[in-house]
Enzyme design. Structure first.
Site, PDB file in Angstrom:
ATOM      1  N   TYR A   1       9.252  -0.140   5.178  1.00 46.01           N
ATOM      2  CA  TYR A   1       9.648   0.812   4.127  1.00 46.01           C
ATOM      3  C   TYR A   1       8.606   1.919   4.062  1.00 46.01           C
ATOM      4  CZ  TYR A   1      11.021   2.055  -0.738  1.00 46.01           C
ATOM      5  OH  TYR A   1      11.457   2.670  -1.884  1.00 46.01           O
TER       6      TYR A   1
ATOM      7  N   TYR B   1      14.255  -8.666  -5.019  1.00 44.73           N
ATOM      8  CA  TYR B   1      12.877  -8.314  -4.667  1.00 44.73           C
ATOM      9  C   TYR B   1      12.119  -7.712  -5.847  1.00 44.73           C
ATOM     10  CZ  TYR B   1       9.203  -5.166  -3.168  1.00 44.73           C
ATOM     11  OH  TYR B   1       8.016  -4.490  -3.096  1.00 44.73           O
ATOM     12  N   HIS B   2      12.722  -6.710  -6.470  1.00 43.17           N
ATOM     13  CA  HIS B   2      12.028  -5.988  -7.536  1.00 43.17           C
ATOM     14  C   HIS B   2      11.784  -6.873  -8.747  1.00 43.17           C
ATOM     15  CE1 HIS B   2      14.543  -3.403  -5.040  1.00 43.17           C
ATOM     16  NE2 HIS B   2      13.532  -2.559  -5.074  1.00 43.17           N
TER      17      HIS B   2
ATOM     18  N   ASP C   1       6.920   7.771 -13.275  1.00 45.08           N
ATOM     19  CA  ASP C   1       6.440   6.447 -12.885  1.00 45.08           C
ATOM     20  C   ASP C   1       7.112   5.362 -13.730  1.00 45.08           C
ATOM     21  OD1 ASP C   1       4.994   4.177 -12.302  1.00 45.08           O
ATOM     22  OD2 ASP C   1       3.123   4.891 -13.200  1.00 45.08           O
TER      23      ASP C   1
ATOM     24  N   HIS D   1       6.778   1.977 -13.189  1.00 42.25           N
ATOM     25  CA  HIS D   1       6.095   0.671 -13.128  1.00 42.25           C
ATOM     26  C   HIS D   1       5.657   0.301 -14.526  1.00 42.25           C
ATOM     27  CE1 HIS D   1       5.459   2.110  -8.951  1.00 42.25           C
ATOM     28  NE2 HIS D   1       5.514   0.842  -8.624  1.00 42.25           N
TER      29      HIS D   1
HETATM   30  C1  B12 Z   1       5.228  -4.446  -8.934  1.00 41.25           C
HETATM   31  C2  B12 Z   1       5.360  -3.158  -8.167  1.00 41.25           C
HETATM   32  C3  B12 Z   1       6.589  -2.522  -8.196  1.00 41.25           C
HETATM   33  C4  B12 Z   1       7.772  -3.041  -8.988  1.00 41.25           C
HETATM   34  C5  B12 Z   1       7.638  -2.531 -10.432  1.00 41.25           C
HETATM   35  C6  B12 Z   1       8.226  -3.426 -11.474  1.00 41.25           C
HETATM   36  C7  B12 Z   1       7.873  -2.986 -12.851  1.00 41.25           C
HETATM   37  N1  B12 Z   1       8.855  -2.941 -13.720  1.00 41.25           N
HETATM   38  O1  B12 Z   1       6.737  -2.697 -13.171  1.00 41.25           O
HETATM   39  C8  B12 Z   1       8.929  -2.404  -8.191  1.00 41.25           C
HETATM   40  C9  B12 Z   1       9.262  -3.335  -7.062  1.00 41.25           C
HETATM   41  C10 B12 Z   1      10.181  -2.100  -8.994  1.00 41.25           C
HETATM   42  C11 B12 Z   1       8.240  -1.185  -7.628  1.00 41.25           C
HETATM   43  C12 B12 Z   1       8.906  -0.055  -7.249  1.00 41.25           C
HETATM   44  C13 B12 Z   1       8.281   1.065  -6.710  1.00 41.25           C
HETATM   45  N2  B12 Z   1       7.002   1.152  -6.328  1.00 41.25           N
HETATM   46 CO1  B12 Z   1       5.682  -0.194  -6.700  1.00 41.25          CO
HETATM   47  N3  B12 Z   1       4.332  -1.492  -6.819  1.00 41.25           N
HETATM   48  C14 B12 Z   1       4.276  -2.625  -7.434  1.00 41.25           C
HETATM   49  C15 B12 Z   1       2.951  -3.329  -7.098  1.00 41.25           C
HETATM   50  C16 B12 Z   1       3.210  -4.268  -5.953  1.00 41.25           C
HETATM   51  C17 B12 Z   1       2.281  -4.108  -8.220  1.00 41.25           C
HETATM   52  C18 B12 Z   1       2.132  -3.399  -9.545  1.00 41.25           C
HETATM   53  C19 B12 Z   1       2.022  -4.409 -10.670  1.00 41.25           C
HETATM   54  O2  B12 Z   1       2.918  -4.553 -11.464  1.00 41.25           O
HETATM   55  N4  B12 Z   1       0.933  -5.195 -10.720  1.00 41.25           N
HETATM   56  C20 B12 Z   1       0.739  -6.192 -11.735  1.00 41.25           C
HETATM   57  C21 B12 Z   1       0.245  -5.501 -13.013  1.00 41.25           C
HETATM   58  C22 B12 Z   1      -0.032  -6.520 -14.087  1.00 41.25           C
HETATM   59  O3  B12 Z   1      -0.927  -4.843 -12.662  1.00 41.25           O
HETATM   60  P1  B12 Z   1      -1.296  -3.331 -13.031  1.00 41.25           P
HETATM   61  O4  B12 Z   1      -0.111  -2.563 -13.405  1.00 41.25           O
HETATM   62  O5  B12 Z   1      -2.181  -2.801 -11.979  1.00 41.25           O
HETATM   63  O6  B12 Z   1      -2.119  -3.515 -14.376  1.00 41.25           O
HETATM   64  C23 B12 Z   1      -3.401  -4.121 -14.396  1.00 41.25           C
HETATM   65  C24 B12 Z   1      -4.540  -3.127 -14.301  1.00 41.25           C
HETATM   66  O7  B12 Z   1      -4.258  -2.028 -13.483  1.00 41.25           O
HETATM   67  C25 B12 Z   1      -4.850  -2.766 -15.697  1.00 41.25           C
HETATM   68  N5  B12 Z   1      -3.998  -1.793 -16.396  1.00 41.25           N
HETATM   69  C26 B12 Z   1      -2.879  -1.165 -16.019  1.00 41.25           C
HETATM   70  N6  B12 Z   1      -2.400  -0.403 -16.973  1.00 41.25           N
HETATM   71  C27 B12 Z   1      -3.228  -0.503 -18.005  1.00 41.25           C
HETATM   72  C28 B12 Z   1      -3.221   0.074 -19.238  1.00 41.25           C
HETATM   73  C29 B12 Z   1      -4.213  -0.244 -20.140  1.00 41.25           C
HETATM   74  C30 B12 Z   1      -4.125   0.320 -21.504  1.00 41.25           C
HETATM   75  C31 B12 Z   1      -5.262  -1.133 -19.762  1.00 41.25           C
HETATM   76  C32 B12 Z   1      -6.327  -1.481 -20.696  1.00 41.25           C
HETATM   77  C33 B12 Z   1      -5.277  -1.701 -18.507  1.00 41.25           C
HETATM   78  C34 B12 Z   1      -4.269  -1.388 -17.642  1.00 41.25           C
HETATM   79  O8  B12 Z   1      -4.677  -4.025 -16.337  1.00 41.25           O
HETATM   80  C35 B12 Z   1      -3.580  -4.727 -15.762  1.00 41.25           C
HETATM   81  C36 B12 Z   1      -3.924  -6.192 -15.729  1.00 41.25           C
HETATM   82  O9  B12 Z   1      -4.873  -6.479 -14.773  1.00 41.25           O
HETATM   83  C37 B12 Z   1       2.080  -2.108  -6.659  1.00 41.25           C
HETATM   84  C38 B12 Z   1       0.981  -2.434  -5.674  1.00 41.25           C
HETATM   85  C39 B12 Z   1      -0.107  -3.290  -6.279  1.00 41.25           C
HETATM   86  N7  B12 Z   1      -0.397  -4.428  -5.709  1.00 41.25           N
HETATM   87  O10 B12 Z   1      -0.652  -2.935  -7.289  1.00 41.25           O
HETATM   88  C40 B12 Z   1       3.138  -1.169  -6.046  1.00 41.25           C
HETATM   89  C41 B12 Z   1       2.925   0.325  -6.108  1.00 41.25           C
HETATM   90  C42 B12 Z   1       2.384   0.713  -7.445  1.00 41.25           C
HETATM   91  N8  B12 Z   1       4.296   0.848  -5.965  1.00 41.25           N
HETATM   92  C43 B12 Z   1       4.366   1.937  -5.302  1.00 41.25           C
HETATM   93  C44 B12 Z   1       5.568   2.671  -5.074  1.00 41.25           C
HETATM   94  C45 B12 Z   1       5.458   3.874  -4.167  1.00 41.25           C
HETATM   95  C46 B12 Z   1       6.787   2.302  -5.656  1.00 41.25           C
HETATM   96  C47 B12 Z   1       8.091   3.114  -5.567  1.00 41.25           C
HETATM   97  C48 B12 Z   1       7.883   4.523  -6.077  1.00 41.25           C
HETATM   98  C49 B12 Z   1       8.623   3.093  -4.148  1.00 41.25           C
HETATM   99  C50 B12 Z   1       9.708   4.083  -3.863  1.00 41.25           C
HETATM  100  N9  B12 Z   1       9.382   5.176  -3.222  1.00 41.25           N
HETATM  101  O11 B12 Z   1      10.816   3.853  -4.228  1.00 41.25           O
HETATM  102  C51 B12 Z   1       9.078   2.291  -6.445  1.00 41.25           C
HETATM  103  C52 B12 Z   1       9.595   3.014  -7.670  1.00 41.25           C
HETATM  104  C53 B12 Z   1       9.207   2.450  -8.978  1.00 41.25           C
HETATM  105  C54 B12 Z   1       9.257   3.355 -10.175  1.00 41.25           C
HETATM  106  N10 B12 Z   1      10.355   3.418 -10.898  1.00 41.25           N
HETATM  107  O12 B12 Z   1       8.300   3.992 -10.496  1.00 41.25           O
HETATM  108  C55 B12 Z   1       3.020   2.361  -4.775  1.00 41.25           C
HETATM  109  C56 B12 Z   1       2.427   3.582  -5.477  1.00 41.25           C
HETATM  110  C57 B12 Z   1       1.647   4.437  -4.491  1.00 41.25           C
HETATM  111  C58 B12 Z   1       0.536   5.224  -5.032  1.00 41.25           C
HETATM  112  N11 B12 Z   1       0.095   5.075  -6.275  1.00 41.25           N
HETATM  113  O13 B12 Z   1       0.002   6.015  -4.301  1.00 41.25           O
HETATM  114  C59 B12 Z   1       2.189   1.031  -4.908  1.00 41.25           C
HETATM  115  C60 B12 Z   1       0.711   1.243  -5.185  1.00 41.25           C
HETATM  116  C61 B12 Z   1       2.373   0.225  -3.603  1.00 41.25           C
HETATM  117  C62 B12 Z   1       1.923   0.982  -2.366  1.00 41.25           C
HETATM  118  N12 B12 Z   1       0.666   0.913  -1.982  1.00 41.25           N
HETATM  119  O14 B12 Z   1       2.722   1.637  -1.762  1.00 41.25           O
HETATM  120  N13 B12 Z   1       6.916  -1.384  -7.523  1.00 41.25           N
END
Ligand code: B12
Ligand code: GDP
Ligand code: MG
Lengths: 320, 717
Positions: free
Chosen positions: B82, B236-237, B595, B597
């Site tokens: 992808y 998947y999502h 965004d 996510h």
């Molecule tokens: C899960 C995920 C998805 C899910 C989202 C589900 C959902 N409803 O959230 C799905 C599969 C739908 C998805 C889709 C897409 N995704 Co996505 N996704 C991810 C993934 C694998 C994990 C994110 C996640 O949820 N982690 C778990 C949560 C708990 O962690 P977190 O958000 O990071 O939050 C933690 C910290 O960051 C922090 N934090 C975050 N926010 C906040 C806020 C506060 C106040 C505080 C204190 C802390 C804090 O604390 C949290 C706990 O530790 C990441 C890659 C990765 N491993 O991170 C890619 C990623 C974010 N996705 C990406 C992309 C490109 C997409 C799409 C745009 C792809 C596309 N072109 O279609 C789509 C579109 C989604 C959209 N509508 O925006 C890219 C973004 C690229 C970039 N930033 O340069 C990433 C980085 C993957 C990659 N390397 O390609 N995705």
């Protein structure tokens, strides 16, 4: 007070800070807040305060988004106080009303404040009345107060507003038995929401149920209670709502009911404030004297009866 | 003779109990799905199955062992990575390089403005153009995307749901102008709107018209595009958003049933379209569970389709694409991700997937670089060429454990499916928000397990790398991409027949008012060079734009930490704060731009509330200006920006500006969480961001930092 001028100028940050003050549980904040409110009360605006109450999930926030959009499109300025039923388990809360008021919250002619209810009676939080005074002084045409309606609470909520509206859902007619007694006296308008799609039939039926139930309670001197059908999602029925509100306000003003209500509310407010001060004073005295644990121990040991203890403590506490 | 009554087993059990000093009956471990895994499985565990049939064969009912008789022994799975970023030109280059290096099929990742039906020149998408996928505004972009890639030979998968009509239309017209008739196009369009409302968040219209669009596409492709998969029904999502495997399985199949009904309601016979329904699952770290899930999915789908009256065998067979789990990959010690992805890929293969995407090790940092993408692709090439896994079909068949797990998963998923059916189907459930909430609950539990250390993530909460490696990241200059796109749009708008475009768009709007298949007028408009945004707006006039009503779980996170010292420390800091300041610390958690996510934001919000914060939850897709207004009106102490789609360098400075515009003296502090490459930290700090919380942040530690920062900030007054 500098803050007063800023509020009257309509400065958003000043209004927000002032609401924080009136909601604060800190003594010093409360003192400033009293001063502030005394000043603002001298400079009343022209707001009409409307209460929207009803069980969780009937669509109050969605309705306010919908109805509010309609009002701001007519160039009204709209202040919204949303009392969010907060989670009680831990004390913190997630305030999610804004996810249902996406469109109006963008509009520069709105001011939207959510407040966690903290489980106070009526879902009305400390400071709601004062917050509406602030918004009134700041020049908002309408002030909406969204509260969760559970039993008693409508009475408290209705005491803060010029018009009180109960929002209900399709199929809630069955619950009418339970609520009709008190509520008919307090609510001016009944809105049956979700009059759309598959729910339409049920919504009409519910409206009819309300109408017939209300006809028994018609007060001779007051306006007939209105039952309206709307769909917040499809934004239908909104003109009726504003028409009805304006009608009731005009009539009430004409008949003097409008001012009468405000006078009653002022009385109620004074009474409440006095009671609050006395209650907190008494609480302080009770704790400092330590009578309650002392006497309940005596009761436990069968040295005196419960009522003897109550009487003794009361006398001792009220004694200067 | 069964094993239990057999002496051998009793002897084994005694030895086991002696070695472990545990009763055998207590020695179970519970999975996220609530399945008890026993330390040993025997022949007895193959009995009393109601779904799995013990003697079935690959390519035969109930297809547990695979959709085909020969599986990889005849042709290996398709390596389908992808990808998409920046402009069509750059993505095209990237695709061609990948195809030269052994990739077999294409899978297009569109940027978020395209997903949500906005052109690159729309003010609403300032920070999002080309950032998380490729920007497609007109058919000209689509043609560039497949420049020198013959569409009659290459199978192309497109992840597109919200703006599915203009994008599929562009693909069809691009093929036509390449000289390829639509009947020869092969590939897949995702076209799965229900999971958008649940977890993926790139919907445009409300559920009902959206479902009609899905059905229109199934109808059109079933008649006109025999080699094209009309839908990719995606679990998947859901797993990436936090669902456990039972939820993923059940909701996906329940979605599938809803689409079958939608297509049948257009008067299609089930066998006319069912063979071209395809599926998409995530493959996480629970090795055997994932294998069992794919086997269970095929088993259940065969049964479901039989109930729909399918006669054609191909209608009964579930074919699927898989992607290894992105959320299992970490920002910390990122090379570990190569290892995780390898195991997940093996799981997918042992489960019998038809095609596979393997993630790059920089998944939690940014879009893949050429180098990280190469390693990801090679993971599959090595599996195909060096390990021998292609030589036997369904090698785990007959495994006591895997067969039993397949049955267990099937049963649990079936129960949920039946429940949803009783409620009236998935569209209803989705509208009520129930599946979304269940997934969020499951996600919150997982976070609590990691934060409490009861689940180990190597390099994150245990075995940390004292010397974190620094890795190269792909940087996309969205301002340049946006300028390029705007120039292209302007040039096209100048050269096209404006009157004809307007007429085509009016036709489309009118078509939306009745039952016409919308793809046909869409193709007309796109041919005339209408933009993706214009087509979307033409439909929006009739359907409106959907705003999600978001619900939140509460108490799920806190429950895991009863009596936990760190947790109680934050709680008491908050109480102290309240005594001192007359109210609780109040934080606004927001998502800005396109965004979608929201997993992280929702988890952080509910966890913070459990610790005692008052948390304001903003809606999706807010503009920085709207956030500033919300923050000031609610007089919050801090704003927590959750940003994962790389818009932060545009959106965060805009937010700061917005705050100062309303209140020049604003004291509200801002912190940022999500995907922030280390290279951007300095930029954010220079823009007055108070703290940054990257992937893997422990939420309790983050909360403590937040309350400390708020208190410090107040004491400065
Ligand atoms: C899960 C995920 C998805 C899910 C989202 C589900 C959902 N409803 O959230 C799905 C599969 C739908 C998805 C889709 C897409 N995704 Co996505 N996704 C991810 C993934 C694998 C994990 C994110 C996640 O949820 N982690 C778990 C949560 C708990 O962690 P977190 O958000 O990071 O939050 C933690 C910290 O960051 C922090 N934090 C975050 N926010 C906040 C806020 C506060 C106040 C505080 C204190 C802390 C804090 O604390 C949290 C706990 O530790 C990441 C890659 C990765 N491993 O991170 C890619 C990623 C974010 N996705 C990406 C992309 C490109 C997409 C799409 C745009 C792809 C596309 N072109 O279609 C789509 C579109 C989604 C959209 N509508 O925006 C890219 C973004 C690229 C970039 N930033 O340069 C990433 C980085 C993957 C990659 N390397 O390609 N995705
Ligand atoms: N069908 C229908 N649903 C509605 C309507 N108004 C609100 N809802 C739904 O009812 C649910 C609760 O709405 P919300 O405004 O949060 O209710 P509140 O708790 O009373 O503020 C949401 O899922 C809304 O989408 C309406 O007019 N029609
Ligand atoms: Mg509400």
């Amino acid at each position: 007070m500098e803050l007063v001028d800023k509020i009257i100028k309509g400065e958003r940050a000043a209004i927000a800070k002032a609401i924080t003050l009136v909601e604060s549980s800190k003594d010093t904040d409360q003192q400033i807040s009293r001063q502030l409110i005394s000043e603002l009360i001298k400079k009343p605006g022209k707001s009409i305060r409307v209460g929207f109450s009803g069980p969780p999930g009937v669509g109050k926030s969605t309705f306010i988004e919908s109805f509010g959009s309609y009002l701001v499109s007519q160039n009204y300025k709209l202040g919204i106080l949303a009392i969010d039923p907060s989670s009680q388990i831990t004390g913190g809360s997630i305030l999610g009303d804004k996810t249902r008021m996406v469109e109006i919250s963008k509009n520069p002619n709105t001011f939207i404040r959510s407040t966690p209810s903290r489980g106070t009676l009526g879902g009305i939080s400390m400071g709601t009345r004062e917050a509406s005074i602030i918004l009134d002084a700041a020049g908002y045409d309408f002030i909406f107060i969204e509260t969760v309606g559970v039993g008693q609470s409508e009475i408290v909520a209705s005491n803060l507003v010029d018009i009180f509206t109960l929002i209900v859902g399709p199929g809630s007619g069955d619950e009418l038995q339970g609520i009709k007694k008190g509520i008919t006296e307090y609510a001016d308008i009944f809105i049956v929401n979700k009059n759309d799609g598959e729910l339409k039939m049920e919504a009409s039926k519910t409206a009819a149920d309300y109408k017939s139930a209300l006809s028994y309670y018609k007060k001779l001197d007051a306006l007939e209670k209105q039952v309206l059908l709307v769909s917040a999602i499809e934004q239908t029925g909104m003109e009726d709502v504003i028409k009805t509100i304006n009608q009731i306000i005009d009539q009430n003003k004409l008949k003097g009911i409008f001012d009468e209500r405000r006078a009653d509310q002022l009385e109620y407010w004074i009474e409440e404030e006095v009671k609050n001060i006395i209650a907190s004073d008494i609480t302080k005295r009770l704790t400092s004297k330590g009578n309650i644990p002392k006497y309940s121990e005596k009761v436990m040991k069968n040295e005196m009866s419960m009522y003897e203890a109550v009487e003794t403590i009361t006398k001792d506490t009220l004694k200067q | 003779m069964t094993n239990k009554s057999n002496n051998g087993f009793n002897t084994w059990q005694k030895s086991f109990e002696k070695e472990t000093k545990k009763n055998f009956s207590d020695a179970k471990s519970e999975t996220d799905e609530g399945i008890d895994i026993k330390p040993v499985y025997t022949r007895d565990d193959l009995e009393n199955f109601s779904f799995v049939e013990n003697n079935s064969l690959p390519g035969q009912w109930p297809y547990t062992r695979g959709p085909k008789a020969s599986m990889y022994t005849n042709r290996p799975w398709t390596i389908r990575q992808y990808a998409g970023f920046s402009t069509a030109e750059e993505s095209n280059e990237f695709y061609k390089k990948n195809l030269e290096s052994g990739q077999k099929g294409l899978s297009v990742a569109f940027d978020l403005p395209t997903h949500r039906g906005y052109d690159s020149d729309d003010d609403l998408v300032m920070g999002d153009v080309g950032k998380a996928g490729v920007a497609i505004d007109t058919v000209e972009d689509m043609k560039i995307l497949f420049n020198n890639i013959p569409l009659d030979q290459m199978s192309v998968s497109m992840t597109m749901n919200g703006a599915v009509l203009p994008v599929l239309a562009s693909f069809i017209v691009a093929g036509e102008e390449q000289g390829v008739d639509k009947s020869l196009l092969s590939g897949t369009i995702q076209n799965d709107i229900l999971k958008e409302f649940m977890v993926r968040n790139t919907y445009i219209y409300p559920p009902e018209p959206s479902m009609k669009i899905v059905a229109d596409i199934i109808e059109f492709t079933s008649k006109e595009m025999p080699k094209f998969n009309s839908i990719s029904i995606s679990g998947y999502h859901m797993q990436e958003a936090g669902a456990d495997n039972v939820l993923e399985l059940a909701y996906t199949l329940a979605d599938g049933m809803e689409y079958v009904r939608a297509a049948m309601s257009k008067g299609l016979d089930v066998d006319d379209f069912a063979p071209r329904l395809s599926f998409f699952f995530a493959i996480g770290t629970d090795f055997f569970m994932e294998i069992a899930k794919l086997r269970a999915a095929r088993t259940l789908w065969a049964k479901i389709m039989k109930n729909f009256g399918a006669k054609n065998e191909r209608s009964l067979i579930l074919r699927t694409h898989c992607q290894t789990s992105g959320v299992s990959l970490t920002e910390k010690d990122p090379y570990n991700n190569i290892i995780r992805t390898s195991y997940e890929a093996l799981s997918a293969i042992l489960g019998g997937t038809q095609s596979l995407h393997t993630n790059s090790f920089d998944e939690a940092i940014a879009l893949p670089t050429d180098e990280s993408a190469r390693i990801a692709r090679n993971t599959q090439l090595i599996l195909q060429n060096e390990t021998g896994v292609t030589k036997t079909v369904d090698p785990l068949a007959g495994s006591y454990f895997v067969e039993n797990l397949t049955e267990e998963l099937s049963k649990k998923a079936w129960d949920i499916i039946s429940e949803i059916e009783e409620l009236g189907g998935m569209t209803k459930a989705v509208k009520a928000g129930i599946p979304k909430l269940k997934i969020e609950e499951s996600a919150t539990k997982k976070q609590a397990k990691v934060d409490s250390g009861s689940r180990v993530v190597v390099g994150v909460n245990k075995y940390k790398n004292p010397k974190e490696p620094s890795v190269d990241v792909r940087v996309i200059d969205n301002n340049r991409v946006r300028d390029d796109q705007i120039k292209k749009i302007q040039a096209i708008k100048k050269s096209r027949d404006t009157k004809a475009v307007e007429k085509a768009l009016t036709n489309l709007t009118n078509a939306a008012k009745d039952e016409t298949n919308l793809l046909i007028p869409c193709i007309e408009a796109i041919k005339l060079r209408a933009t993706v945004g214009e087509v979307s707006k033409a439909l929006e006039q009739v359907y409106g734009r959907h705003f999600a009503k978001s619900l939140s779980v509460s108490g799920v996170y806190g429950k895991h930490f009863e009596g936990d010292e760190e947790f109680m420390k934050v709680e008491s800091k908050i109480k102290e704060f309240e005594n001192l300041n007359g109210r609780r610390p109040r934080v606004l958690v927001v998502k800005m731009g396109q965004d979608g996510h929201d997993r992280g934001a929702k988890i952080v919000a509910t966890s913070f509330a459990d610790m005692g914060f008052d948390v304001d939850m903003g809606p999706l897709f807010q503009s920085p200006k709207d956030v500033a207004k919300d923050a000031i009106e609610n007089d919050v102490h801090a704003i927590g920006v959750s940003t994962l789609a790389a818009g932060h360098k545009t959106l965060v400075p805009e937010l700061m500006k917005g705050l100062k515009e309303i209140d020049p003296k604003s004291k509200i502090i801002v912190f940022v969480g999500g995907i922030i490459p280390e290279q951007d930290y300095e930029f954010l700090y220079e823009n007055n961001v108070s703290a940054i919380f990257g992937p893997g942040s422990n939420i309790i530690e983050s909360a403590e930092k937040v309350i400390d920062l708020i208190s410090d900030n107040l004491s400065k007054e």
